[in-house]
Design an enzyme around this catalytic site. Structure first.
Site, short mmCIF file in Angstrom:
data_model
loop_
_atom_site.label_atom_id
_atom_site.label_comp_id
_atom_site.label_asym_id
_atom_site.label_seq_id
_atom_site.Cartn_x
_atom_site.Cartn_y
_atom_site.Cartn_z
N LEU A 249 0.76 -1.13 0.10
CA LEU A 249 0.00 -0.02 -0.07
C LEU A 249 0.84 1.30 -0.03
O LEU A 249 1.85 1.44 0.63
CB LEU A 249 -1.01 -0.02 1.16
CG LEU A 249 -1.97 -1.23 1.29
CD1 LEU A 249 -2.80 -0.96 2.58
CD2 LEU A 249 -2.73 -1.30 0.00
N GLY B 173 -1.48 6.30 -2.92
CA GLY B 173 -2.53 6.17 -3.95
C GLY B 173 -3.70 5.37 -3.51
O GLY B 173 -4.71 5.66 -3.31
N HIS B 174 -3.32 4.10 -2.86
CA HIS B 174 -4.46 3.27 -2.29
C HIS B 174 -5.12 4.14 -0.97
O HIS B 174 -5.97 4.08 -0.68
CB HIS B 174 -3.69 2.31 -1.53
CG HIS B 174 -3.21 1.19 -2.67
ND1 HIS B 174 -1.57 0.89 -2.67
CD2 HIS B 174 -3.44 0.51 -3.55
CE1 HIS B 174 -1.30 0.06 -3.55
NE2 HIS B 174 -2.36 -0.13 -4.31
N GLN C 154 -5.04 -12.53 -13.11
CA GLN C 154 -5.08 -11.43 -14.00
C GLN C 154 -3.37 -11.32 -14.72
O GLN C 154 -3.10 -10.25 -15.18
CB GLN C 154 -5.51 -10.13 -13.24
CG GLN C 154 -4.62 -9.77 -12.18
CD GLN C 154 -5.47 -8.46 -11.33
OE1 GLN C 154 -6.43 -8.87 -10.99
NE2 GLN C 154 -4.75 -7.40 -11.44
N GLY D 30 -8.92 3.89 -8.63
CA GLY D 30 -8.04 4.93 -8.79
C GLY D 30 -7.80 4.97 -10.46
O GLY D 30 -8.14 4.08 -11.16
N LYS E 63 -5.53 5.97 -12.03
CA LYS E 63 -4.38 5.42 -12.62
C LYS E 63 -4.55 4.26 -13.66
O LYS E 63 -4.03 4.18 -14.64
CB LYS E 63 -3.31 5.33 -11.73
CG LYS E 63 -2.14 4.55 -12.17
CD LYS E 63 -1.10 4.39 -11.17
CE LYS E 63 0.13 3.58 -11.91
NZ LYS E 63 -0.36 2.22 -11.86
N GLN F 131 -9.11 0.02 -16.43
CA GLN F 131 -9.95 -0.96 -15.36
C GLN F 131 -11.03 -0.21 -14.66
O GLN F 131 -12.04 -1.03 -14.39
CB GLN F 131 -8.69 -1.00 -14.20
CG GLN F 131 -9.40 -2.00 -13.11
CD GLN F 131 -8.18 -2.31 -11.83
OE1 GLN F 131 -7.60 -3.10 -12.16
NE2 GLN F 131 -8.22 -1.26 -11.15
N ARG G 291 4.54 -1.27 -8.31
CA ARG G 291 5.69 -1.83 -9.08
C ARG G 291 6.88 -0.93 -8.85
O ARG G 291 8.03 -1.05 -9.40
CB ARG G 291 5.17 -2.00 -10.59
CG ARG G 291 4.25 -3.21 -10.68
CD ARG G 291 4.25 -3.46 -12.07
NE ARG G 291 3.48 -4.99 -12.19
CZ ARG G 291 2.15 -5.11 -12.42
NH1 ARG G 291 1.21 -4.10 -12.49
NH2 ARG G 291 1.78 -6.45 -12.73
P1 AMP Z 1 -3.40 -2.05 -7.23
O1 AMP Z 1 -2.96 -2.50 -5.77
O2 AMP Z 1 -2.26 -1.42 -7.94
O3 AMP Z 1 -4.31 -3.17 -7.95
O4 AMP Z 1 -4.15 -0.77 -7.04
C1 AMP Z 1 -5.52 -0.97 -6.40
C2 AMP Z 1 -6.10 0.47 -6.62
O5 AMP Z 1 -5.34 1.52 -6.17
C3 AMP Z 1 -6.57 0.65 -8.10
O6 AMP Z 1 -7.90 1.09 -8.16
C4 AMP Z 1 -5.60 1.58 -8.48
O7 AMP Z 1 -6.15 2.40 -9.68
C5 AMP Z 1 -5.54 2.40 -7.39
N1 AMP Z 1 -4.07 3.17 -7.48
C6 AMP Z 1 -3.08 2.64 -7.49
N2 AMP Z 1 -1.98 3.59 -7.77
C7 AMP Z 1 -2.64 5.02 -7.55
C8 AMP Z 1 -2.25 6.18 -7.77
N3 AMP Z 1 -1.07 6.49 -7.90
N4 AMP Z 1 -3.19 7.11 -7.62
C9 AMP Z 1 -4.53 6.65 -7.42
N5 AMP Z 1 -4.88 5.39 -7.16
C10 AMP Z 1 -4.16 4.50 -7.39
#
Ligand code: AMP
Length: 280
Positions: free
Chosen positions: A31, A34-35, A59, A147, A149, A153, A187
């Protein structure tokens, strides 16, 4: 106090006593801010906030980074505690996909699944839709948070919710960036040495395209071309796509368009695949 839960049985027991509305924040963990922005949006609108951490094997293609994907549940739990999350649901794969029917792939419409990231990640969005459907059915959240980003999705999830008539509201939150402009991503942890510096060029190219559109110097087509030329000169970075797509339905953008669309980029820095986008 955040309660860490790993089984569906325990989750359902806990949910009985928690107040509605329930806001669900799906994540793959590691986390970052963004999360956290999604968690904050959920906290503002919902009485109960559930974060799930699940690196969904469906996925990832066999050649992708499922094994290398950053995992740190202790740190994730701490972050959830700091942000007053009620439940951190972190089930093992066998718990989520208990039987074959749970992993029957949801077929996402071709116009959504075959473009942008879908061109190279062929079953990716089916895998995403399948896991989100599973978690919506298990938790029945009033709201679910994503998000921008991962803008493609968001569109897939909006389709999913409509298609299966889930009474869940999809909320989308803006991209959170470092001061440098780099979009936060789990990442990014995999970037080594000068790779982080190289990765800044994703945002630089998006911003360059946007700014030159705003001043009327570029059409969308010209912006794409110039950005690709700019990026081709960056050592250590390989562009997968740089495209313009409409906000509304991700359809293609004509050269007459000046607003209501985004530039999208996917690129590899070493073996780390990164994505980003910017609204024009
Ligand atoms: P992930 O853990 O990468 O699958 O992301 C989980 C959620 O967090 C998804 O809805 C992403 O779009 C969101 N997310 C990841 N990075 C960001 C970011 N930099 N800004 C906003 N939301 C984000």
């Amino acid at each position: 106090m955040t309660k860490l839960i790993k089984t569906i049985e325990e989750l359902h027991k806990e949910l009985e006593s928690l107040p509605k509305p329930v806001g669900l924040v799906p994540t793959m963990g590691a986390l970052h801010n963004g999360h956290i922005s999604l968690i904050k949006a959920a906290s503002e609108e919902c009485k109960t906030v559930i974060v799930y951490v699940f690196v969904n094997p469906l996925q990832f293609a066999p050649n992708e980074d499922y094994k290398e994907y950053p995992r740190d549940l202790d740190r994730d739990l701490k972050k959830c505690q700091e942000n007053n999350v009620h439940i951190l649901f972190a089930p093992p794969v066998e718990e989520v996909y208990q039987d074959e029917s749970n992993k029957a792939l949801v077929e996402v419409p071709y116009n959504l699944s075959s473009i942008l990231c879908g061109k190279t990640r062929r079953n990716h969005f089916s895998g995403v839709a399948t896991v989100i459907k599973r978690f919506i059915e298990l938790i029945k959240p009033e709201n679910i948070y994503f998000g921008q980003k991962d803008y493609q999705q968001v569109h897939v999830i909006k389709w999913l919710v409509k298609n299966f008539q889930f009474p869940t509201i999809v909320r989308e939150c803006p991209i959170v960036r470092e001061d440098s402009g780099l979009a936060l991503s789990s990442r990014n942890k995999r970037l080594k040495g000068d790779q982080k510096e190289i990765a800044l060029n994703l945002y630089k190219s998006l911003n360059y395209a946007k700014q030159n559109m705003k001043t009327g110097i570029f059409t969308p087509g010209k912006a794409i071309l110039e950005s690709i030329v700019f990026l081709s000169n960056v050592k250590g970075l390989e562009v997968e796509y740089f495209e313009a797509r409409k906000n509304e339905d991700l359809s293609e953008v004509s050269d007459k368009e000046r607003k209501n669309f985004r530039f999208f980029i996917a690129a590899k820095v070493g073996d780390v695949r990164l994505i980003d986008n910017i609204e024009v």
